[in-house]
Motif scaffolding. Structure first.
Motif, PDB file in Angstrom:
ATOM      1  N   ARG A  76     -23.614  18.671 -18.710  1.00  0.00           N
ATOM      2  CA  ARG A  76     -24.067  18.120 -19.973  1.00  0.00           C
ATOM      3  C   ARG A  76     -25.336  18.823 -20.431  1.00  0.00           C
ATOM      4  O   ARG A  76     -25.499  19.155 -21.602  1.00  0.00           O
ATOM      5  CB  ARG A  76     -24.298  16.617 -19.846  1.00  0.00           C
ATOM      6  CG  ARG A  76     -24.164  15.917 -21.192  1.00  0.00           C
ATOM      7  CD  ARG A  76     -24.334  14.424 -21.047  1.00  0.00           C
ATOM      8  NE  ARG A  76     -23.454  13.899 -20.020  1.00  0.00           N
ATOM      9  CZ  ARG A  76     -23.826  12.963 -19.132  1.00  0.00           C
ATOM     10  NH1 ARG A  76     -25.053  12.476 -19.154  1.00  0.00           N
ATOM     11  NH2 ARG A  76     -22.982  12.528 -18.213  1.00  0.00           N
ATOM     12  N   GLU A 131     -15.850  13.002 -30.489  1.00  0.00           N
ATOM     13  CA  GLU A 131     -15.380  12.539 -29.181  1.00  0.00           C
ATOM     14  C   GLU A 131     -14.394  11.390 -29.316  1.00  0.00           C
ATOM     15  O   GLU A 131     -13.607  11.131 -28.424  1.00  0.00           O
ATOM     16  CB  GLU A 131     -16.569  12.102 -28.318  1.00  0.00           C
ATOM     17  CG  GLU A 131     -17.416  13.284 -27.889  1.00  0.00           C
ATOM     18  CD  GLU A 131     -18.280  12.961 -26.679  1.00  0.00           C
ATOM     19  OE1 GLU A 131     -18.247  11.830 -26.187  1.00  0.00           O
ATOM     20  OE2 GLU A 131     -18.994  13.885 -26.238  1.00  0.00           O
ATOM     21  N   ILE A 139     -14.521  15.001 -21.610  1.00  0.00           N
ATOM     22  CA  ILE A 139     -15.501  13.911 -21.655  1.00  0.00           C
ATOM     23  C   ILE A 139     -15.643  13.413 -20.237  1.00  0.00           C
ATOM     24  O   ILE A 139     -14.649  13.168 -19.542  1.00  0.00           O
ATOM     25  CB  ILE A 139     -15.030  12.794 -22.599  1.00  0.00           C
ATOM     26  CG1 ILE A 139     -14.945  13.365 -24.011  1.00  0.00           C
ATOM     27  CG2 ILE A 139     -15.977  11.622 -22.551  1.00  0.00           C
ATOM     28  CD1 ILE A 139     -14.298  12.442 -24.998  1.00  0.00           C
ATOM     29  N   GLY A 174     -13.330  16.185 -25.736  1.00  0.00           N
ATOM     30  CA  GLY A 174     -14.289  16.198 -26.826  1.00  0.00           C
ATOM     31  C   GLY A 174     -14.230  17.507 -27.574  1.00  0.00           C
ATOM     32  O   GLY A 174     -13.925  18.544 -26.978  1.00  0.00           O
TER      33      GLY A 174
END
Lengths: 923, 923
Positions: A105, A126, A47, A134
């Motif tokens: 991302r 998450e 994350i 995640g």
């Protein structure tokens, strides 16, 4: 009529059950949050936090280029998701620094959209208990599984079962009897019992789904198959390995099958009890179960390891017998008797210049007796035996592999698609971008996008970068073609450099040291030092091989693996065997090149009187034992434990907290803490080097198979434990054979024949003894052999400064001393020249090598030819299966025909239905 | 939407065209009497007259048993056709003599009924122009073809075509350029042009018939495929080979494609012009066309022959250069200069007892000079070259085969079903009958039929006699297992017996004859006699191998063929090479064992002074040339012509009548007069023996490749003519490779390395020269070498009665004479013992063998490893095809999905149609 109706009904039924449902009472193991959809595959990612950025710039720029290219490509691909239309070059230059996390991302989203597009179902998680990580859980619904199984041509069991006959009545009875006798050796697993019926398998096809028993959809495809379908699909959509390599995802793994109540056969618990435990060391492995849980490739590895270990048993027994024969005959051995005889009064020349003095041959009595243990006629027999053993082993394995292929329904399956490596693609893409850049500069603006689209359109995802690779190749190929042999020669140059260096060091050490101190103990320490060098260099070489292979940028994963294995093998093999080869063939012979004039002095690094074989044996023994003990126990047991401990320390929890914490974790979170599966290469490599030890110098060390056997019994269970408890579940890979390892084994067993021929004829005294017995001995016995091997030296002919300082050490003045060589005596016309005996014995030695090599090779080939590669019962059953399949189809055919006739005769009333039905169409 | 609709339409269309129709204007070649149905296959039989009975009783009883068993079997099989219910044993005993013709007719009818049952259409023709011969014409209708193609998984071209890229632009350009340059070498056949598009192929399946272009049903399956489908079907219904073997039918063949106007590409006329003609000898063969007409197996043979011939070109060139080098350097060769030097005054010992006298070494001048042609350093180079050439050839062929597999759509095709041999089945059935007989005697009467039915029912036709074979095996297997190695050892025993016999004869002849007469001419005649023996024995051995294999009763056709080939190969190979091996390795060395005491006399069958190499060369030359000339020209050209002539004589017609008669004949009647196709084994065998000649003793005869090349250029066209004009059209057999021949080639090229190593080191003087130059020569040159090779003999030491009768022949009294050997002089301590030089040279020779063998083997393996088995462009295209196939299916998938969605959303009004349609079902 019936079959059509049933298929009609079943497809109707299936149509209504289009989404997945599970019986409410059944616990299905890890599922999505809805409790229904099973988790088939898990991806993890960081994350995004600022501290997680720790990739180097070169990788960064690579991923940037990749990403921008993907943008260009997706431009022409999916109109549903319009990406920002920026010229990639300019965009990349603008956002050099803070684009990175966004980029990741973006690519994550793109990849996940693609997966959803393919019909997979995803769930993100998450907010779990592991901070910073995640999870993307992937579920493959039934229709995706069906589709992919059809594309992959997975052979699935049909409804039709048939009786398996194991040959004739007699053979069957014997098999049954053997099975009963070995009953306690079989693991207590149902699938290991001899089965009398086997379902007919057929490549899964939705058009032929009436053939399959689809009543239990949840277990029709087992968890291993589901995971491998998802991973294959995601690999073909977009390179999951390249995403992993670029850090978009941190890991990708299927889940261990813990917590499935309904498919208890596959539970790792059973594997743990019946396989991964030292208490069952004497049992066969539950190969079927292993394969069901881990897939074909790992199943094959353990099957191979099992066969190898099993085959080592007879070799170890014969080896021990040979050794015992040596022990038993040590007192009947005339040469050592003569050496030890108190009446033996032979005065030997000093072993070194000045410091050493004359000595009595009697002093070498102990060494001579010990040497006999490893240097007797039985050794020759044993090395022939082991050469044939190796051939038998290869054959046995081929048959076993064939049998497993049949049982596992792999017959007729073609090798899976080879995936291109991310690094290679990166290069290709860079090249393409550059090329496009150039061409866009040249082209007028309105053709700019057109040209890009031309390149990008036909293969819009990374499935097939043929066009681009083709562009790339024309430029780069010549260079790469040059590189491959260059790499090979670099590998060999390194190898030879190291050999020479180590040999020189050894020679230097030996020459400077006081040879009278060189006793077995000293040699032992030398061997230990050697062992340590070997183990350290092993790691260095492993890294070196990897580096060299990375330089090459192989095109596909498979070629990368093969090249890496080959390089690692060459380097590690040479590393392990250099000192042994030196001892066997060069010790005491190399100096001929150093001091050609000094031939008759005593400077040479010779072995103790009765041959180098014993030293060789000590070296082999220590290398084998030490390597296995240290690499197995230290590296495979202790270091992982320490690592675990350190990890636990880092997490700042005591063990109680830890356990509580563990209990709260989901399966996929638990699996995340396990080590990643890093391929079978290290396991295979270790075994291959061991196989080398067992076969290559077996002439000098008949106990090698015993040591190997003991090691392997531990090794199997050790590896099993590792796979079951310490590693994430590997993706089940389909494989029909053990690939390059088979070739390496084959190569080794060929080399072994030659090496053994040389060991017997040059390192041992076997040939000189034979020659003496049949050509020189007066009464055909070995009496006088020792005397025959010793030449005379006149002490007045010592070169200045080399005569011993204490000539009267033995108590009397020496005129003639003796040394071990075949040379003319001082009183001949050509004193100290090589004598006729030398040449005669040399010719015999060489003749022996030729005869041994060719006879043993011929015998191996004969064994190869004699034993059919496919076991008879298997080939009969394959034949039977084919015929049953044809019969099944013919029956269906006739049924259809009758149906059609009925239709056309009686009920020509459904004209709208017939045309759309493929099944009832004419042909 | 579209795809479903089209498939609906097409199947409707096909439904209406269920029987075959041809456009009326098209001439379809040989058809049934209705002029529409094509003749795909023809069976012929004797129309029963009393004089046609000429089979022996053993066969008769066999066929009777078979027949009666068939009756029993059919009892439980086809209720539609009730056979007479007679106990087989009793019936057979009653009708021992006059059952035979009826039996044949009965089995004919049974077989033909079976064929009709399978959907084939038959037409009988007994009233034709050839008296005594009946024809059964078989036609396979469209739906049978479709069904069988699906079962056989025939890969057929789909509608989808794709562009074939030959590597990068540069590679493509080079290929195009090469193709342009070699344009005149390519046959003028359309299919041989480089094609840029290739249709995607897919195993034919009626469910996927929308993929295929079925617009022209007549040519979708070509005549070769139709015939092979009929023959496969009839083979699986009832063993056509067993029917042929028992004389129920006399022949079974497909027809030549003469008279097809619409498929002119396949006309034999084109093959005749562009292939089977000597005028196109310099051209490539139209392999694609050959394969299209004759099938894969014959196509592969000619492709292999082509590659072999092509590869012989460089070998021949290098061979000629090596030979010329020998010619050019003959005057610089110091040893022969020394021998021919008029100042050379060496007196040689007599070559035989009493009759011969002393002679001057000068007399051997001519032989010495001639020997140099074949015994020079270039020969060593050439034999290394040829070993690598053989490795290259194997690799080249593997690649070529792979390419052909790709072009011919054989990739992924599994080996065809292996048919059991009629003889084996007969035995099995006999055994079964006997067993049944026993069990019925033991069982109560009411269980009698039950037990029979149990055995017979599961596999009621001869498709799978597993149950019976299993019964048979338990009894017979042990005996047969013993038989196989026994056969092998018998083969080898015969071989060794003949070797020993011939060697003894040779030795005896040589010893008794006056050696002074043995000159090149005499040796030539000896070689010719040898040649004749070889050719006669070749035929004998061929028959012997067949007999031995028949004794073994192999289980399947394939194993029969392989065993026969292997035995024939061993026998013929040994036959051809025995005299050569004797000359190379045993001549002058064997006598060591005959006269161990007489070593220093001169009785031995030695070669002329300068080595045996020249004699070896003469023998090789004559064997090769003669064998090829006689076996090719005499056996393959002249004898068939004579046979034809005799046949014509017998028919009592002059040529005009004959021609008129021929014109009235139908195609199937014309083909009946052609010779039957008897397999490719003789063709392959001839080539393999030639390959042996080219590689095995190449060190002694560098012109061998040239001779082979010249022969093969003729051989190709000769075979082509035979296949096109003189033989019935063979049934197209599917094959991926050349089978056992590849292994034999591989074995030969391995043996070649060893043989060449021995020829160079033992037969030639290469090693002694080297040793002399580096160990003994005073100035490093070859001067004095001749003297060094000669030992001294004191004439006073002749054994009584062996001294020459004319000691003063040379004009002076001889005290010491010289002979060629390395032995101690009379004045040493151990006179006439082997000298140190002998042992040194022997050691060097052996060392050379070891080094040569291992280095060349390593290099061959390296070549093998370096060249990938699958050409790069082919592997790329296979990859591409797979991806295109997946894409195609994915597209279809999406189309269906959309259709389904549309259906379920908009038109849920056809519920009766959907369930029965497999295609639109969910999954």
């Amino acid at each position: 009529t019936l079959s059509v109706i049933t298929s009609c009904l079943s497809s109707q039924l299936l149509g209504s059950l289009s989404s997945d449902e599970a019986a409410p009472g059944q616990k299905q193991g890890p599922t999505f949050k809805d409790g229904r959809r099973r988790v088939d595959y898990v991806l993890t990612y960081h994350i995004q936090k600022p501290q997680s950025v720790r990739r180097n710039t070169s990788r960064f720029s690579g991923s940037r280029v990749l990403r921008s290219l993907r943008q260009t490509l997706s431009l022409s691909k999916s109109p549903a998701m319009p990406p920002p239309k920026i010229d990639p070059e300019i965009a990349a230059q603008e956002h050099r620094l803070d684009y990175h996390e966004d980029d990741k991302r973006f690519r994550q989203n793109e990849f996940e959209d693609n997966l959803r597009e393919m019909g997979l179902e995803l769930e993100k998680d998450e907010g779990n208990k592991i901070p910073g990580i995640g999870f993307v859980k992937i579920h493959a619904p039934w229709n995706v599984l069906c589709r992919e199984a059809e594309f992959m041509k997975l052979k699935m069991p049909t409804r039709k079962v048939y009786e398996v006959k194991q040959g004739s009545n007699l053979v069957e009875k014997i098999n049954l009897f053997i099975h009963k006798v070995t009953e306690p050796l079989h693991p207590k697993v149902e699938s290991n019992k001899p089965q009398n019926v086997k379902p007919l398998s057929y490549p899964f096809s939705r058009e032929k789904q009436h053939l399959f028993d689809l009543s239990d959809r949840e277990s029709f495809f087992d968890s291993k198959t589901r995971a491998s379908i998802v991973s294959t699909r995601s690999a073909s959509v977009m390179r999951i390995t390249s995403l992993l390599g670029n850090g978009v995802y941190t890991a990708a793994y299927p889940l261990h099958d813990v917590g499935f109540d309904n498919i208890s056969l596959l539970s790792p618990q059973l594997l743990y009890e019946e396989w991964a435990s030292y208490s069952v060391f004497y049992k066969y492995q539950p190969i079927g179960l292993i394969r069901k849980y881990f897939g074909d490739k790992i199943g094959l590895y353990f099957a191979w390891l099992g066969i190898y270990t099993q085959m080592l048993i007879p070799a170890a027994i014969v080896g021990v017998i040979v050794f015992l024969y040596g022990c038993a005959t040590v007192d009947d051995n005339i040469p050592s008797m003569e050496i030890c005889d108190p009446r033996n009064n032979i005065t030997m020349c000093p072993m070194c210049d000045r410091a050493c003095s004359y000595w009595k041959l009697r002093e070498a009595c102990g060494t001579a007796r010990a040497s006999h243990l490893f240097d007797n006629p039985a050794t020759v027999f044993f090395s022939i035996f082991m050469a044939l053993w190796a051939a038998m082993f290869m054959e046995h394995w081929k048959r076993r592999q064939m049998r497993l292929n049949y049982i596992w329904d792999l017959t007729g399956f073609e090798e899976e698609e080879d995936h291109r490596r991310a690094e290679y693609e990166l290069r290709v893409m860079k090249k393409t971008l550059k090329k496009q850049h150039k061409s866009t500069q040249r082209l007028p603006l309105n053709k700019k996008y057109q040209s890009k689209r031309d390149t990008a359109l036909p293969y819009c995802n990374s499935l097939t970068p043929h066009t681009s690779s083709h562009l790339y190749k024309s430029h780069r190929q010549r260079l790469r073609r040059l590189l491959t042999p260059l790499q090979v020669s670099v590998t060999f140059a390194i190898v030879f450099g190291v050999i020479l260096y180590r040999i020189s060091i050894r020679a230097a050490l030996h020459m400077s040291s006081n040879p009278s101190n060189i006793r077995a103990t000293v040699k032992g320490t030398a061997a230990v030092i050697n062992l340590i060098v070997i183990i350290i260099m092993d790691e260095v070489y492993g890294a070196l091989a990897r580096w060299l292979t990375l330089l090459e940028i192989p095109k596909t994963d498979k070629s990368f693996e093969e090249r890496l294995i080959f390089k690692t093998f060459v380097l590690k093999f040479v590393n392990a065997f250099t000192p042994i080869v030196y001892l066997a063939f060069f010790r005491g012979r190399l100096d001929l090149f150093y001091f050609p004039d000094d031939l008759f002095t005593t400077k040479r690094d010779t072995c103790a009187h009765a041959g180098c074989l014993m030293e060789l044996c000590i070296q082999l023994c220590i290398t084998m034992l030490g390597k296995q003990l240290i690499q197995n126990n230290l590296f495979e047991i202790i270091i992982p434990k320490i690592k675990k401990l350190i990890r636990r320390r880092k997490s700042d929890m005591d063990s109680q907290q830890q356990e509580d914490y563990n209990l709260t974790l989901q399966r996929y979170e638990k699996d995340h803490f396990l080590g990643p599966f890093e391929g079978l290469s290290p396991e295979y490599m270790e075994m291959i080097i061991q196989f080398g030890m067992v076969t290559l110098f077996v002439a000098s060390f008949p106990l090698a198979p015993l040591f190997a056997l003991l090691n392997n019994i531990i090794e199997i269970r050790l590896d099993a434990k590792k796979f079951v408890t310490e590693l994430r579940r590997p993706i089940a890979a389909r494989a029909k054979d053990i690939g390059i390892w088979y070739n390496l084994l084959r190569g080794l067993s060929k080399v072994a024949v030659i090496v053994n021929a040389f060991v017997i004829s040059f390192t041992s005294d076997f040939i000189p003894r034979l020659v003496y017995q049949y050509m020189y001995s007066s009464d055909g016995s070995m009496h006088g052999f020792v005397n025959h091997t010793l030449s005379y030296f006149n002490v007045t002919e010592f070169q200045p400064g080399t005569a011993p300082l204490q000539p009267l050490h033995l108590g009397y003045e020496v005129e003639l001393c003796r040394y071990k060589d075949y040379r003319e005596p001082p009183w001949s016309n050509t004193p100290y020249d090589l004598s006729k005996e030398f040449w005669a014995i040399l010719a015999c030695r060489l003749a022996f090598v030729i005869v041994f090599q060719n006879v043993v090779m011929l015998m191996s080939d004969f064994v190869d030819w004699l034993i059919p590669d496919i076991p008879k019962d298997i080939s009969m059953q394959i034949h039977k299966e084919k015929i049953l399949m044809v019969e099944l189809f013919m029956k269906e055919e006739k049924g259809k025909k009758r149906l059609r006739e009925n239709h056309s005769n009686q009920s020509p009333v459904q004209p709208r239905c017939r045309p759309s039905s493929q099944e009832t169409s004419n042909c």
